[in-house]
Write a protein that holds these residues in place. Structure first.
Motif, short mmCIF file in Angstrom:
data_model
loop_
_atom_site.label_atom_id
_atom_site.label_comp_id
_atom_site.label_asym_id
_atom_site.label_seq_id
_atom_site.Cartn_x
_atom_site.Cartn_y
_atom_site.Cartn_z
N TYR A 11 0.83 -1.20 0.00
CA TYR A 11 0.00 0.00 0.00
C TYR A 11 0.87 1.25 0.00
O TYR A 11 1.83 1.34 0.76
CB TYR A 11 -0.93 0.04 1.22
CG TYR A 11 -2.10 -0.91 1.09
CD1 TYR A 11 -3.19 -0.56 0.30
CD2 TYR A 11 -2.09 -2.13 1.74
CE1 TYR A 11 -4.26 -1.44 0.16
CE2 TYR A 11 -3.16 -3.01 1.61
CZ TYR A 11 -4.24 -2.65 0.82
OH TYR A 11 -5.30 -3.52 0.67
N ALA A 12 0.52 2.18 -0.86
CA ALA A 12 1.21 3.47 -0.89
C ALA A 12 0.84 4.25 0.37
O ALA A 12 -0.29 4.14 0.86
CB ALA A 12 0.80 4.26 -2.14
N PRO A 13 1.77 5.03 0.89
CA PRO A 13 1.45 5.82 2.08
C PRO A 13 0.41 6.89 1.77
O PRO A 13 0.53 7.60 0.77
CB PRO A 13 2.78 6.46 2.48
CG PRO A 13 3.72 6.22 1.36
CD PRO A 13 3.14 5.19 0.45
N ASP A 14 -0.62 6.95 2.61
CA ASP A 14 -1.63 8.00 2.43
C ASP A 14 -0.98 9.33 2.80
O ASP A 14 -0.01 9.36 3.55
CB ASP A 14 -2.85 7.73 3.31
CG ASP A 14 -4.07 8.52 2.86
OD1 ASP A 14 -4.02 9.18 1.80
OD2 ASP A 14 -5.09 8.48 3.58
N PHE A 15 -1.49 10.39 2.24
CA PHE A 15 -0.97 11.70 2.59
C PHE A 15 -2.07 12.73 2.60
O PHE A 15 -3.15 12.52 2.05
CB PHE A 15 0.16 12.13 1.65
CG PHE A 15 -0.20 12.15 0.19
CD1 PHE A 15 -0.97 13.17 -0.36
CD2 PHE A 15 0.26 11.14 -0.65
CE1 PHE A 15 -1.29 13.18 -1.71
CE2 PHE A 15 -0.06 11.14 -2.00
CZ PHE A 15 -0.83 12.17 -2.53
N GLU A 16 -1.78 13.82 3.26
CA GLU A 16 -2.67 14.97 3.36
C GLU A 16 -1.75 16.17 3.25
O GLU A 16 -1.04 16.50 4.20
CB GLU A 16 -3.37 14.90 4.72
CG GLU A 16 -4.43 15.93 4.94
CD GLU A 16 -5.12 15.70 6.28
OE1 GLU A 16 -5.19 16.67 7.04
OE2 GLU A 16 -5.55 14.56 6.55
N HIS A 25 -4.99 18.15 -0.12
CA HIS A 25 -5.15 16.99 -0.99
C HIS A 25 -4.84 15.71 -0.21
O HIS A 25 -3.80 15.63 0.43
CB HIS A 25 -4.22 17.10 -2.20
CG HIS A 25 -4.56 18.26 -3.08
ND1 HIS A 25 -5.13 18.10 -4.32
CD2 HIS A 25 -4.42 19.60 -2.90
CE1 HIS A 25 -5.32 19.29 -4.86
NE2 HIS A 25 -4.90 20.21 -4.02
N HIS A 26 -5.74 14.73 -0.31
CA HIS A 26 -5.60 13.44 0.36
C HIS A 26 -5.47 12.36 -0.72
O HIS A 26 -6.31 12.32 -1.62
CB HIS A 26 -6.84 13.10 1.18
CG HIS A 26 -7.22 14.12 2.18
ND1 HIS A 26 -7.00 13.96 3.52
CD2 HIS A 26 -7.83 15.34 2.05
CE1 HIS A 26 -7.44 15.02 4.17
NE2 HIS A 26 -7.95 15.86 3.29
N LEU A 27 -4.50 11.48 -0.59
CA LEU A 27 -4.39 10.37 -1.54
C LEU A 27 -5.69 9.56 -1.54
O LEU A 27 -6.17 9.17 -2.60
CB LEU A 27 -3.20 9.48 -1.22
CG LEU A 27 -3.04 8.26 -2.14
CD1 LEU A 27 -2.88 8.66 -3.60
CD2 LEU A 27 -1.88 7.38 -1.69
N GLN A 107 8.69 16.67 4.69
CA GLN A 107 9.42 15.65 3.93
C GLN A 107 9.02 14.23 4.33
O GLN A 107 9.62 13.26 3.88
CB GLN A 107 10.94 15.86 4.04
CG GLN A 107 11.38 17.22 3.54
CD GLN A 107 12.87 17.44 3.58
OE1 GLN A 107 13.54 17.04 4.54
NE2 GLN A 107 13.40 18.07 2.55
N ASP A 108 7.98 14.10 5.16
CA ASP A 108 7.54 12.77 5.62
C ASP A 108 7.01 11.92 4.48
O ASP A 108 7.27 10.71 4.43
CB ASP A 108 6.45 12.90 6.69
CG ASP A 108 7.00 13.43 8.01
OD1 ASP A 108 8.23 13.42 8.20
OD2 ASP A 108 6.18 13.88 8.85
#
Length: 180
Positions: A11-16, A25-27, A107-108
Protein backbone atom coordinates in the motif's frame (compact mmCIF):
# COMPACT_ATOMS: atom_id res chain seq x y z
CA UNK A 1 22.56 2.42 -1.46
CA UNK A 2 19.70 0.12 -0.52
CA UNK A 3 16.26 1.28 -1.63
CA UNK A 4 14.01 2.14 1.28
CA UNK A 5 10.39 3.23 1.34
CA UNK A 6 7.33 1.53 -0.07
CA UNK A 7 7.95 -1.77 -1.90
CA UNK A 8 6.11 -2.64 -5.12
CA UNK A 9 2.93 -4.53 -4.26
CA UNK A 10 2.47 -2.70 -0.93
CA UNK A 11 0.00 0.00 0.00
CA UNK A 12 1.21 3.47 -0.89
CA UNK A 13 1.45 5.82 2.08
CA UNK A 14 -1.63 8.00 2.43
CA UNK A 15 -0.97 11.70 2.59
CA UNK A 16 -2.67 14.97 3.36
CA UNK A 17 -0.77 17.86 1.79
CA UNK A 18 -1.47 21.46 0.80
CA UNK A 19 -1.72 22.17 -2.90
CA UNK A 20 -0.95 25.30 -4.86
CA UNK A 21 -4.74 25.62 -5.27
CA UNK A 22 -4.87 26.35 -1.49
CA UNK A 23 -6.77 23.10 -0.86
CA UNK A 24 -5.67 20.09 1.16
CA UNK A 25 -5.15 16.99 -0.99
CA UNK A 26 -5.60 13.44 0.36
CA UNK A 27 -4.39 10.37 -1.54
CA UNK A 28 -7.48 8.51 -0.30
CA UNK A 29 -9.77 11.02 -2.09
CA UNK A 30 -7.86 10.48 -5.35
CA UNK A 31 -8.21 6.70 -4.93
CA UNK A 32 -11.99 7.15 -4.84
CA UNK A 33 -12.00 9.07 -8.14
CA UNK A 34 -9.23 7.60 -10.32
CA UNK A 35 -8.25 4.19 -11.67
CA UNK A 36 -4.55 5.06 -11.60
CA UNK A 37 -2.56 7.76 -9.82
CA UNK A 38 1.04 8.69 -10.37
CA UNK A 39 2.82 10.58 -7.61
CA UNK A 40 5.83 12.39 -9.05
CA UNK A 41 8.35 13.90 -6.69
CA UNK A 42 9.51 17.06 -8.41
CA UNK A 43 10.58 20.62 -7.73
CA UNK A 44 11.04 23.90 -9.54
CA UNK A 45 14.80 24.23 -9.87
CA UNK A 46 15.95 20.73 -10.92
CA UNK A 47 17.18 20.70 -14.53
CA UNK A 48 15.90 17.11 -14.93
CA UNK A 49 12.40 18.12 -13.83
CA UNK A 50 12.57 20.97 -16.35
CA UNK A 51 13.59 18.50 -19.07
CA UNK A 52 10.67 16.22 -18.18
CA UNK A 53 7.95 18.80 -17.47
CA UNK A 54 6.52 18.84 -21.00
CA UNK A 55 6.48 15.02 -21.05
CA UNK A 56 4.64 14.91 -17.71
CA UNK A 57 2.08 17.39 -19.03
CA UNK A 58 1.66 15.23 -22.16
CA UNK A 59 1.23 12.05 -20.07
CA UNK A 60 -1.47 13.75 -17.97
CA UNK A 61 -3.28 14.93 -21.11
CA UNK A 62 -2.94 11.51 -22.78
CA UNK A 63 -4.37 9.43 -19.92
CA UNK A 64 -6.68 11.75 -17.93
CA UNK A 65 -9.80 10.70 -19.85
CA UNK A 66 -9.08 7.06 -18.88
CA UNK A 67 -9.28 7.73 -15.14
CA UNK A 68 -5.65 8.73 -14.52
CA UNK A 69 -4.03 11.65 -12.75
CA UNK A 70 -0.54 12.80 -11.94
CA UNK A 71 0.11 14.43 -8.58
CA UNK A 72 3.29 16.47 -8.29
CA UNK A 73 4.85 16.68 -4.82
CA UNK A 74 7.71 19.03 -3.93
CA UNK A 75 9.57 17.88 -0.79
CA UNK A 76 12.71 19.97 -1.27
CA UNK A 77 13.93 22.18 1.57
CA UNK A 78 12.89 25.69 0.54
CA UNK A 79 15.29 27.26 3.05
CA UNK A 80 18.29 25.88 1.15
CA UNK A 81 16.55 26.21 -2.23
CA UNK A 82 14.26 29.28 -2.16
CA UNK A 83 13.28 28.68 -5.82
CA UNK A 84 11.35 25.63 -4.51
CA UNK A 85 9.19 27.71 -2.16
CA UNK A 86 5.41 27.35 -2.11
CA UNK A 87 5.04 30.77 -3.75
CA UNK A 88 7.39 29.78 -6.58
CA UNK A 89 5.51 26.49 -6.97
CA UNK A 90 2.33 28.52 -7.54
CA UNK A 91 4.12 30.62 -10.17
CA UNK A 92 5.39 27.54 -12.04
CA UNK A 93 2.05 25.76 -11.95
CA UNK A 94 -0.05 28.76 -12.87
CA UNK A 95 1.86 29.00 -16.12
CA UNK A 96 1.84 25.42 -17.28
CA UNK A 97 0.85 22.46 -15.07
CA UNK A 98 -2.29 20.43 -15.86
CA UNK A 99 -2.12 18.36 -12.65
CA UNK A 100 -2.09 19.11 -8.90
CA UNK A 101 1.18 20.29 -7.33
CA UNK A 102 1.53 19.71 -3.58
CA UNK A 103 4.01 20.77 -0.89
CA UNK A 104 5.60 18.24 1.50
CA UNK A 105 7.29 20.65 3.94
CA UNK A 106 7.93 17.97 6.59
CA UNK A 107 9.42 15.65 3.93
CA UNK A 108 7.54 12.77 5.62
CA UNK A 109 5.68 11.75 2.46
CA UNK A 110 8.88 11.66 0.41
CA UNK A 111 10.57 9.54 3.10
CA UNK A 112 7.60 7.13 3.31
CA UNK A 113 7.60 6.61 -0.44
CA UNK A 114 11.40 6.29 -0.46
CA UNK A 115 11.92 9.14 -2.93
CA UNK A 116 15.55 10.04 -3.54
CA UNK A 117 15.42 11.94 -6.84
CA UNK A 118 13.53 14.64 -8.69
CA UNK A 119 11.77 13.58 -10.81
CA UNK A 120 10.87 10.16 -9.43
CA UNK A 121 7.49 8.52 -10.06
CA UNK A 122 5.25 6.13 -8.12
CA UNK A 123 2.30 4.58 -9.97
CA UNK A 124 -0.56 3.50 -7.72
CA UNK A 125 -3.68 1.50 -8.64
CA UNK A 126 -7.14 2.42 -7.36
CA UNK A 127 -6.79 -0.01 -4.43
CA UNK A 128 -3.82 2.07 -3.24
CA UNK A 129 -1.20 -0.51 -4.22
CA UNK A 130 2.14 0.68 -5.59
CA UNK A 131 2.61 -0.92 -9.03
CA UNK A 132 5.62 0.89 -10.54
CA UNK A 133 8.35 3.20 -9.29
CA UNK A 134 11.36 4.88 -10.82
CA UNK A 135 12.06 6.81 -13.97
CA UNK A 136 9.82 8.36 -16.60
CA UNK A 137 11.72 7.10 -19.65
CA UNK A 138 15.24 6.23 -20.77
CA UNK A 139 16.38 9.60 -22.14
CA UNK A 140 16.01 12.81 -20.10
CA UNK A 141 17.98 14.96 -22.55
CA UNK A 142 16.34 14.06 -25.87
CA UNK A 143 12.59 13.32 -25.88
CA UNK A 144 12.74 12.32 -29.55
CA UNK A 145 15.43 9.71 -28.80
CA UNK A 146 13.44 7.88 -26.07
CA UNK A 147 13.40 4.14 -26.70
CA UNK A 148 11.57 2.97 -23.56
CA UNK A 149 8.64 4.93 -22.12
CA UNK A 150 8.67 3.36 -18.64
CA UNK A 151 5.91 5.46 -17.11
CA UNK A 152 3.64 5.60 -20.19
CA UNK A 153 3.95 1.84 -20.64
CA UNK A 154 3.26 1.19 -16.94
CA UNK A 155 0.15 3.43 -16.99
CA UNK A 156 -1.16 1.74 -20.15
CA UNK A 157 -0.60 -1.74 -18.66
CA UNK A 158 -2.27 -0.78 -15.38
CA UNK A 159 -5.32 0.73 -17.12
CA UNK A 160 -5.63 -2.38 -19.34
CA UNK A 161 -5.29 -4.75 -16.38
CA UNK A 162 -1.98 -6.14 -17.62
CA UNK A 163 1.18 -6.93 -15.68
CA UNK A 164 3.67 -4.08 -15.53
CA UNK A 165 7.24 -4.93 -16.50
CA UNK A 166 9.58 -3.67 -15.36
CA UNK A 167 8.01 -2.89 -11.99
CA UNK A 168 10.80 -0.48 -11.15
CA UNK A 169 13.64 1.38 -12.79
CA UNK A 170 16.26 3.77 -11.49
CA UNK A 171 15.11 7.37 -11.53
CA UNK A 172 17.49 9.85 -13.13
CA UNK A 173 17.60 13.34 -11.70
CA UNK A 174 18.76 15.54 -8.87
CA UNK A 175 18.76 14.39 -5.27
CA UNK A 176 15.86 15.36 -3.03
CA UNK A 177 17.11 18.34 -1.01
CA UNK A 178 16.68 17.13 2.58
CA UNK A 179 16.58 19.49 5.52
CA UNK A 180 19.72 19.53 7.66
Amino acid sequence: MEKTGTPIGSYAPDFELPGIDDKVHHLSRYLERYRAICVVFMCNHCPYVQLYLDRLIEIQAEFQEQGFTLIGINANDAFQYPEDSFENMKNLAADQLNFPYLRDTTQDVARCFGATKTPEVYLIDNAGILRYSGGIDDNPQEPEAVRVHYLRDAIACLLQGNTITPESTDAVGCSVKWRN
